[in-house]
Design an enzyme around this catalytic site. Structure first.
Site, PDB file in Angstrom:
ATOM      1  CG  ASN A   6     -29.416 -13.676  21.585  1.00 34.22           C
ATOM      2  OD1 ASN A   6     -28.845 -14.391  22.411  1.00 34.22           O
ATOM      3  ND2 ASN A   6     -30.694 -13.375  21.687  1.00 34.22           N
ATOM      4  CG  HIS A   7     -25.927 -18.715  21.008  1.00 36.76           C
ATOM      5  ND1 HIS A   7     -25.100 -19.412  20.165  1.00 36.76           N
ATOM      6  CD2 HIS A   7     -25.125 -18.202  21.980  1.00 36.76           C
ATOM      7  CE1 HIS A   7     -23.854 -19.338  20.594  1.00 36.76           C
ATOM      8  NE2 HIS A   7     -23.836 -18.606  21.699  1.00 36.76           N
ATOM      9  CG  ASN A   8     -30.505 -18.077  15.456  1.00 38.33           C
ATOM     10  OD1 ASN A   8     -31.019 -17.002  15.721  1.00 38.33           O
ATOM     11  ND2 ASN A   8     -29.709 -18.248  14.412  1.00 38.33           N
ATOM     12  CG  PHE A   9     -33.451 -19.916  21.630  1.00 34.74           C
ATOM     13  CD1 PHE A   9     -34.791 -20.032  21.956  1.00 34.74           C
ATOM     14  CD2 PHE A   9     -32.877 -18.658  21.623  1.00 34.74           C
ATOM     15  CE1 PHE A   9     -35.556 -18.915  22.263  1.00 34.74           C
ATOM     16  CE2 PHE A   9     -33.630 -17.530  21.938  1.00 34.74           C
ATOM     17  CZ  PHE A   9     -34.970 -17.660  22.255  1.00 34.74           C
ATOM     18  CB  VAL A  68     -25.106 -16.147  16.277  1.00 34.91           C
ATOM     19  CG1 VAL A  68     -24.467 -17.116  17.258  1.00 34.91           C
ATOM     20  CG2 VAL A  68     -24.140 -15.788  15.157  1.00 34.91           C
TER      21      VAL A  68
END
Length: 227
Positions: free
Chosen positions: A154-157, A169
């Site tokens: 999952n991408h960090n945001f 990620v």
């Protein structure tokens, strides 16, 4: 006589009772098993193995040195399988992969993914997507519907001032237990653990821990009842 021979041969190969529907035309059967024979030749060549594997000539296999398979792996037409990863891909006995399915173990060459582990007697439906960068494990006797997708990273945001694509990620991985039924068009997200014997309704989006023998559905998926 031919049908009995086929039933006996397939039962021996699979290690479980197999019996053809008597209404199948003989011509269809002959065509089917001739195609299977050709797939076996292609499979042994593509995977460089003497084990009994069946791979359609139109499927693409990359990094075959990191694919470990038991007997009777079947990969239907138009599949794309890239095993480049730390642990590669391992398949148990009698695993089938439906047509136009993608298995991709590494999303970027900057960081190798973990890989995929599939138990025995598992059926992966058609048009599936398995993103295995964070690692995916699937237990014995689990079956998948068509158009199922799994995303094990999952991408960090968190930082609003850095483009999401540059924030990296996180990878927790996905674990699916034994004897589960994953319905058509289900999406399973990173960090999901699905217990043994679960049923996931078609179209559900799944994240988090699902207790064994649960029936779940919805967006996001919730437990509807227990088996």
């Amino acid at each position: 006589m031919i049908r009995r021979l086929i039933n006996h041969t397939v039962s021996l190969m699979k290690g479980e009772r197999f019996e053809l529907d008597p209404q199948i035309p003989l011509g269809y059967l002959l065509s089917f098993f001739l195609n299977k024979g050709w797939m076996c030749i292609c499979g042994m060549w593509k995977l460089r193995t003497m084990k009994r594997v069946f791979v359609h000539y139109s499927s693409t296999i990359k990094c075959r040195s990191r694919i470990y398979s038991m007997q009777n792996l079947s990969i239907d037409r138009g599949c794309y399988i890239d095993a480049l990863s730390l642990k590669g891909i391992s398949f148990g006995n009698n695993v089938s992969i439906g047509k136009y399915t993608t298995i991709e173990c590494t999303g970027t060459l900057k960081s190798l993914g973990k890989g995929l582990k599939v138990g025995s007697r598992v059926g992966l439906g058609t048009h599936g997507f398995f993103g295995c960068a964070g690692g995916i494990e699937i237990g014995d006797d689990t079956i998948f519907g068509n158009y199922v997708s799994l995303h094990s990273e999952n991408h960090n945001f968190q930082d609003r001032y850095i483009p999401i694509r540059l924030q990296g990620v996180k990878r927790k991985g996905i674990i699916i237990g034994k004897d589960c039924w994953i319905g058509a068009k289900v999406t399973i997200l990173d960090g999901t653990v699905i217990g043994d014997g679960c049923i996931v309704a078609a179209g559900a989006v799944v994240r988090g821990y699902i207790p064994p023998y649960s029936i779940i559905g919805g967006i996001p998926a919730k437990v509807i009842k227990s088996r």
